[in-house]
Design a protein around this motif. Structure first.
Motif, PDB file in Angstrom:
ATOM      1  N   ASP A  73       0.846  -1.190   0.000  1.00  0.00           N
ATOM      2  CA  ASP A  73       0.000   0.000   0.000  1.00  0.00           C
ATOM      3  C   ASP A  73       0.886   1.246   0.000  1.00  0.00           C
ATOM      4  OD1 ASP A  73      -1.727   2.087   0.515  1.00  0.00           O
ATOM      5  OD2 ASP A  73      -2.173   1.491   2.572  1.00  0.00           O
ATOM      6  N   LEU A  74       1.077   1.812  -1.178  1.00  0.00           N
ATOM      7  CA  LEU A  74       1.896   3.026  -1.247  1.00  0.00           C
ATOM      8  C   LEU A  74       1.029   4.281  -1.215  1.00  0.00           C
ATOM      9  CD1 LEU A  74       4.707   2.212  -3.846  1.00  0.00           C
ATOM     10  CD2 LEU A  74       4.747   2.020  -1.373  1.00  0.00           C
ATOM     11  N   ALA A  75      -0.289   4.110  -1.247  1.00  0.00           N
ATOM     12  CA  ALA A  75      -1.149   5.302  -1.283  1.00  0.00           C
ATOM     13  C   ALA A  75      -1.286   5.942   0.102  1.00  0.00           C
ATOM     14  CB  ALA A  75      -2.521   4.941  -1.839  1.00  0.00           C
ATOM     15  N   THR A  76      -1.465   5.104   1.126  1.00  0.00           N
ATOM     16  CA  THR A  76      -1.703   5.665   2.464  1.00  0.00           C
ATOM     17  C   THR A  76      -0.585   6.605   2.942  1.00  0.00           C
ATOM     18  OG1 THR A  76      -3.086   3.791   3.018  1.00  0.00           O
ATOM     19  CG2 THR A  76      -2.260   5.077   4.862  1.00  0.00           C
ATOM     20  N   PRO A  77       0.699   6.257   2.749  1.00  0.00           N
ATOM     21  CA  PRO A  77       1.730   7.195   3.240  1.00  0.00           C
ATOM     22  C   PRO A  77       1.724   8.536   2.499  1.00  0.00           C
ATOM     23  CG  PRO A  77       2.731   5.105   2.556  1.00  0.00           C
ATOM     24  CD  PRO A  77       1.286   5.011   2.228  1.00  0.00           C
ATOM     25  N   LEU A  78       1.060   8.596   1.345  1.00  0.00           N
ATOM     26  CA  LEU A  78       1.027   9.857   0.596  1.00  0.00           C
ATOM     27  C   LEU A  78      -0.241  10.646   0.904  1.00  0.00           C
ATOM     28  CD1 LEU A  78       2.103   8.334  -2.824  1.00  0.00           C
ATOM     29  CD2 LEU A  78       3.487   9.876  -1.415  1.00  0.00           C
ATOM     30  N   HIS A  79      -1.169   9.984   1.590  1.00  0.00           N
ATOM     31  CA  HIS A  79      -2.513  10.525   1.794  1.00  0.00           C
ATOM     32  C   HIS A  79      -2.489  11.759   2.707  1.00  0.00           C
ATOM     33  CE1 HIS A  79      -6.723  10.677   2.026  1.00  0.00           C
ATOM     34  NE2 HIS A  79      -6.973   9.749   2.925  1.00  0.00           N
ATOM     35  N   HIS A  80      -3.278  12.764   2.338  1.00  0.00           N
ATOM     36  CA  HIS A  80      -3.491  13.875   3.271  1.00  0.00           C
ATOM     37  C   HIS A  80      -4.423  13.361   4.356  1.00  0.00           C
ATOM     38  CE1 HIS A  80      -1.960  16.131  -0.189  1.00  0.00           C
ATOM     39  NE2 HIS A  80      -1.584  17.025   0.705  1.00  0.00           N
ATOM     40  N   THR A  81      -4.272  13.884   5.552  1.00  0.00           N
ATOM     41  CA  THR A  81      -4.997  13.260   6.646  1.00  0.00           C
ATOM     42  C   THR A  81      -5.842  14.287   7.376  1.00  0.00           C
ATOM     43  OG1 THR A  81      -4.684  12.196   8.773  1.00  0.00           O
ATOM     44  CG2 THR A  81      -2.903  13.545   7.993  1.00  0.00           C
ATOM     45  N   TRP A  82      -6.650  13.829   8.320  1.00  0.00           N
ATOM     46  CA  TRP A  82      -7.598  14.718   8.969  1.00  0.00           C
ATOM     47  C   TRP A  82      -7.608  14.546  10.477  1.00  0.00           C
ATOM     48  CZ3 TRP A  82      -8.888  19.070   7.365  1.00  0.00           C
ATOM     49  CH2 TRP A  82     -10.051  19.737   7.764  1.00  0.00           C
ATOM     50  N   THR A  83      -6.801  13.622  10.998  1.00  0.00           N
ATOM     51  CA  THR A  83      -6.781  13.458  12.458  1.00  0.00           C
ATOM     52  C   THR A  83      -5.569  14.202  13.041  1.00  0.00           C
ATOM     53  OG1 THR A  83      -5.585  11.380  12.234  1.00  0.00           O
ATOM     54  CG2 THR A  83      -7.986  11.243  12.438  1.00  0.00           C
ATOM     55  N   TYR A  84      -5.689  14.572  14.289  1.00  0.00           N
ATOM     56  CA  TYR A  84      -4.755  15.516  14.922  1.00  0.00           C
ATOM     57  C   TYR A  84      -3.295  15.059  14.851  1.00  0.00           C
ATOM     58  CZ  TYR A  84      -3.371  18.977  18.519  1.00  0.00           C
ATOM     59  OH  TYR A  84      -2.789  20.005  19.216  1.00  0.00           O
ATOM     60  N   GLN A  85      -3.009  13.881  15.400  1.00  0.00           N
ATOM     61  CA  GLN A  85      -1.613  13.432  15.464  1.00  0.00           C
ATOM     62  C   GLN A  85      -1.010  13.285  14.066  1.00  0.00           C
ATOM     63  OE1 GLN A  85      -0.995   9.492  17.182  1.00  0.00           O
ATOM     64  NE2 GLN A  85       0.932  10.163  18.056  1.00  0.00           N
ATOM     65  N   ALA A  86      -1.784  12.692  13.160  1.00  0.00           N
ATOM     66  CA  ALA A  86      -1.273  12.475  11.808  1.00  0.00           C
ATOM     67  C   ALA A  86      -1.058  13.809  11.087  1.00  0.00           C
ATOM     68  CB  ALA A  86      -2.224  11.574  11.024  1.00  0.00           C
ATOM     69  N   LEU A  87      -1.923  14.779  11.335  1.00  0.00           N
ATOM     70  CA  LEU A  87      -1.750  16.111  10.739  1.00  0.00           C
ATOM     71  C   LEU A  87      -0.498  16.795  11.283  1.00  0.00           C
ATOM     72  CD1 LEU A  87      -5.313  17.707  10.574  1.00  0.00           C
ATOM     73  CD2 LEU A  87      -3.638  17.739   8.731  1.00  0.00           C
ATOM     74  N   VAL A  88      -0.305  16.697  12.600  1.00  0.00           N
ATOM     75  CA  VAL A  88       0.884  17.306  13.206  1.00  0.00           C
ATOM     76  C   VAL A  88       2.135  16.721  12.546  1.00  0.00           C
ATOM     77  CG1 VAL A  88       2.252  17.440  15.333  1.00  0.00           C
ATOM     78  CG2 VAL A  88      -0.210  17.870  15.403  1.00  0.00           C
ATOM     79  N   HIS A  89       2.129  15.407  12.327  1.00  0.00           N
ATOM     80  CA  HIS A  89       3.279  14.747  11.717  1.00  0.00           C
ATOM     81  C   HIS A  89       3.428  15.137  10.252  1.00  0.00           C
ATOM     82  CE1 HIS A  89       5.541  10.943  10.384  1.00  0.00           C
ATOM     83  NE2 HIS A  89       6.372  11.664  11.090  1.00  0.00           N
ATOM     84  N   ASP A  90       2.298  15.360   9.590  1.00  0.00           N
ATOM     85  CA  ASP A  90       2.335  15.674   8.163  1.00  0.00           C
ATOM     86  C   ASP A  90       2.827  17.098   7.911  1.00  0.00           C
ATOM     87  OD1 ASP A  90       2.001  15.730   5.444  1.00  0.00           O
ATOM     88  OD2 ASP A  90      -0.169  15.519   5.451  1.00  0.00           O
ATOM     89  N   VAL A  91       2.314  18.077   8.681  1.00  0.00           N
ATOM     90  CA  VAL A  91       2.597  19.464   8.313  1.00  0.00           C
ATOM     91  C   VAL A  91       3.586  20.181   9.238  1.00  0.00           C
ATOM     92  CG1 VAL A  91       0.344  19.690   7.219  1.00  0.00           C
ATOM     93  CG2 VAL A  91       0.615  20.455   9.567  1.00  0.00           C
ATOM     94  N   LEU A  92       3.854  19.635  10.424  1.00  0.00           N
ATOM     95  CA  LEU A  92       4.809  20.305  11.324  1.00  0.00           C
ATOM     96  C   LEU A  92       6.058  19.444  11.464  1.00  0.00           C
ATOM     97  CD1 LEU A  92       2.313  21.390  14.144  1.00  0.00           C
ATOM     98  CD2 LEU A  92       3.015  22.700  12.140  1.00  0.00           C
ATOM     99  N   ASP A  93       7.018  19.962  12.214  1.00  0.00           N
ATOM    100  CA  ASP A  93       8.241  19.210  12.458  1.00  0.00           C
ATOM    101  C   ASP A  93       8.032  18.397  13.743  1.00  0.00           C
ATOM    102  OD1 ASP A  93      10.781  18.333  13.018  1.00  0.00           O
ATOM    103  OD2 ASP A  93      11.601  20.306  13.482  1.00  0.00           O
ATOM    104  N   PHE A  94       7.583  17.173  13.584  1.00  0.00           N
ATOM    105  CA  PHE A  94       7.188  16.340  14.736  1.00  0.00           C
ATOM    106  C   PHE A  94       8.026  15.070  14.720  1.00  0.00           C
ATOM    107  CE2 PHE A  94       3.908  13.181  16.438  1.00  0.00           C
ATOM    108  CZ  PHE A  94       4.112  13.533  17.756  1.00  0.00           C
ATOM    109  N   HIS A  95       8.758  14.862  15.817  1.00  0.00           N
ATOM    110  CA  HIS A  95       9.817  13.899  15.768  1.00  0.00           C
ATOM    111  C   HIS A  95      10.031  13.293  17.143  1.00  0.00           C
ATOM    112  CE1 HIS A  95      13.193  12.475  13.550  1.00  0.00           C
ATOM    113  NE2 HIS A  95      13.987  12.718  14.563  1.00  0.00           N
ATOM    114  N   LEU A  96       9.957  11.991  17.268  1.00  0.00           N
ATOM    115  CA  LEU A  96      10.107  11.335  18.575  1.00  0.00           C
ATOM    116  C   LEU A  96       9.259  12.019  19.655  1.00  0.00           C
ATOM    117  CD1 LEU A  96      13.949  10.555  18.731  1.00  0.00           C
ATOM    118  CD2 LEU A  96      12.127   9.118  17.888  1.00  0.00           C
ATOM    119  N   ASN A  97       7.992  12.256  19.325  1.00  0.00           N
ATOM    120  CA  ASN A  97       7.015  12.838  20.257  1.00  0.00           C
ATOM    121  C   ASN A  97       7.269  14.292  20.633  1.00  0.00           C
ATOM    122  OD1 ASN A  97       5.800  10.398  20.174  1.00  0.00           O
ATOM    123  ND2 ASN A  97       6.333   9.765  22.239  1.00  0.00           N
TER     124      ASN A  97
END
Length: 642
Positions: free
Chosen positions: A266-290
């Protein structure tokens, strides 16, 4: 023996808890750490390498280290002054340069005594190097203990772990899928992954039953892990899976299932834009080891024209299990998070006002304590209000933290129209009819960054039943190029699609869709911190992603063409026989899904949501590295370069 229910509760002692206990025991000179023992702890220094630092930092705060007697924590390869009357606890990987440096420490007599702990098992020859150095430095008596800790993995959540953060490019998706990788290089990558997984199961105290897909990197990992577990079990005297490590009845009534899947399913999910809080933080901000790092924008308006722009302050926040708001909302859709932050803020203000009000009623704006204690009835009220002050301040800190983080996320959503992308991709992935053409979004200069457009197109390309015709593809490529996209990732995905022959049956993503609920009505009121105008309030419906679906088939013993030919390994069986016929016909209570080639918070969240509905079952999500779409696109781009 405790009841099965109690044993399940024990099994639920999360991997985070087990790894934390192991670390505390190590910091306590490898004797179990007793919580309520009075008396001062023994003061000591902690010496770690970057690997050790990454393992400890998501689990133990500086305060917790101090409570365990750690006065200083230093990197092994930094310049360290001798502290001759203090014991040192080392926590490092058994690499050549680390061992050289430890031998140097012994020669320089830096510390009173040395407790050497290796993150992963040290080889016999390297152990002899240390022994020789200790002899030469006449420091044999000072080397108090040498331990293999088997802690070579990083726990980020109660139910999530990743293999490594340092040198992660060695086990990355790109490393495994490079066309020019040699067999020996591949062996090294697999051994690295297996070493960490082995540590994970030693810490968990359980020997899993392993299932994996055929003909993939996941299968290579399964074969090697099965062999490594088997060899360890066969050596009864030194087996790591007997005796006190297991705890009473841990998993004894049922073993966990390990499902090894390959990122390529499944290569689509890692490219997917997301809508939940934690996944969004990881997608658009610099979020690393919590930890999330934010740039605080300083006002531009008030600086005179031509002045140098002010430096941006960087702030970092830890998003930890202690943070109740985070624990409750990290899996919630973003609009819900914004609303909850607002509610918390209002309830905090009410409490704060109450304290102020009581004080002013009693004319106590600056009275001394003596006068306060004479007033009886109101005093009780005030005392309770004042005693809850630390709690209030902590509440305020968390509200500020999430206000800042959520505001930063919201800026991205609005600037890049991420709600539009998310909704459109959900439709593509669930084969729903699309309300506007893909070309329109790609060509819209206001919608997203070039990378957002590329992600959208790749998801379409991966998910579609029949690939677009050459002519159409050219048209898309032109639009993508005009939008400033780099086409290398597409180049790779094209080869990948041809190679995997997946074109006939791309991974299916369920057929439900998001329901837009009209714009956010409640949060729209002007008093809110979050101006959500124009952002769609999308509500998620649970639909299982491919990884979750595979887990569901294997955990519940469902027959399904997708997983029926998965290989089956049981390291406890004397003769390893390869068949895909499971001997165990009962559904599993505990499972670990591990993605070889990298994972993401979207998949993790999907598994968490899936298991919520299953009474008494537990799952853990692990991956060889954790990447967001930007990092993944970069790897695809490198793979697609001519």
């Amino acid at each position: 023996m405790a009841s099965a229910a109690a044993a399940t509760a024990a099994a639920a002692a999360s991997i985070r808890e087990r790894q934390t206990v192991a670390l505390k025991r190590m910091l306590n000179f490898n004797v179990p750490h007793i919580k309520n023992s009075t008396g001062e702890p023994v003061w000591k220094v902690l010496i770690y390498d970057r690997f050790g630092q990454d393992i400890i930092s998501p689990l133990l705060s500086v305060k917790e280290l101090r409570d365990m007697g750690i006065t200083l924590h230093l990197l092994l390869h930094s310049d360290r002054d001798p502290i001759p009357d203090v014991p040192a606890v080392y926590f490092v990987m058994p690499t050549e340069e680390n061992i050289d440096r430890m031998c140097q420490d012994l020669r320089n007599q830096l510390y009173e005594s040395y407790y050497l702990n290796f993150i992963s098992a040290i080889s016999r020859s390297k152990l002899e190097d240390i022994a020789n150095a200790a002899l030469a430095a006449s420091a044999v008596t000072q080397v108090a203990k040498v331990f293999d800790q088997y802690l070579n993995f990083i726990t980020l959540e109660d139910d999530m772990f990743v293999l490594c953060n340092q040198n992660k490019e060695l086990v990355s998706y790109r490393a495994i899928n490079r066309p020019d990788i040699t067999d020996t290089e591949m062996e090294t990558v697999m051994d690295t992954i297996v070493d960490s997984l082995f540590c994970f199961f030693v810490t968990l105290g359980a020997v899993p039953i392993i299932r994996c897909s055929r003909g993939t990197a996941a299968e290579m990992v399964a074969v090697k892990l099965d062999k490594k577990l088997r060899e360890n079990l066969r050596d009864a005297r030194n087996s790591l899976f007997t005796g006190d490590t297991l705890g009473a009845g841990q998993f004894s009534f049922q073993r966990p299932l390990l499902v090894l899947v390959d990122r390529n399913i499944d290569l689509a999910t890692p490219l997917h834009h997301t809508w939940t809080y934690q996944a969004l933080v990881h997608d658009v901000l610099d979020f690393h080891l919590n930890r999330v790092n934010l740039e605080e924008s300083s006002g531009v308006e008030n600086s005179p024209a031509g002045a140098r722009p002010k430096r941006k302050n960087k702030k970092s926040y830890d998003l930890t299990p202690v943070d109740k708001f985070w624990q409750k909302h990290k899996g919630s859709p973003f609009p819900e998070v914004a609303e909850s932050v607002q509610q918390e803020l209002e309830s905090y203000r009410a409490q704060e006002d109450e304290v102020k009000r009581l004080k002013s009623i009693m004319g106590l704006e600056g009275e001394d304590e003596g006068a306060i204690s004479m007033l009886s009835d109101n005093t009780a009220k005030l005392t309770s209000a004042v005693s809850s002050l630390p709690e209030l301040l902590e509440k305020k800190r968390l509200i500020d933290l999430h206000t800042n983080v959520a505001t930063a996320v919201l800026e991205h959503i609005k600037a890049r129209k991420l709600d539009v992308y998310f909704e459109y991709e959900e439709k593509i992935m669930s084969k729903t009819t699309l309300d506007k053409s893909l070309l329109d979004i790609i060509s819209d200069p206001d919608a997203g960054t070039p990378e957002d457009k590329m992600r959208l197109f790749l998801i379409y390309y991966i998910s579609t039943q029949q690939a677009p015709s050459e002519a159409d593809l050219e048209q898309y490529k032109k639009a993508l190029t005009d939008a400033g996209c780099n086409l290398n990732p597409l180049q790779y995905i094209k080869q990948w699609k041809a190679f995997t022959k997946m074109a006939s049956a791309p991974a299916s993503y369920g057929s439900t869709t998001t329901k837009p609920m009209g714009l956010l009505s409640r949060v729209m009121n002007t008093g809110s911190q979050f101006v959500m105008e124009g952002v769609k309030n999308l509500v998620l419906k649970q639909q299982n992603l491919p990884v979750t679906r595979i887990l569901d088939n294997l955990m519940e013993m469902k027959s399904n063409p997708e997983t029926d030919d998965y290989r089956y390994f049981d390291p406890k069986m004397l003769r390893g026989n390869d068949s895909s016929v499971p001997r165990n016909k009962n559904p599993f209570q505990e499972a670990i899904v591990f993605v070889v080639g990298g994972g993401n918070y979207i998949e993790y969240q999907n598994l968490v949501d899936y298991i919520k509905g299953k009474q008494g079952k537990h799952i853990l999500y692990g991956c060889s590295e954790l990447f967001n779409a930007t990092q993944f696109i970069k790897q695809l781009s490198q793979l697609g370069q001519k």
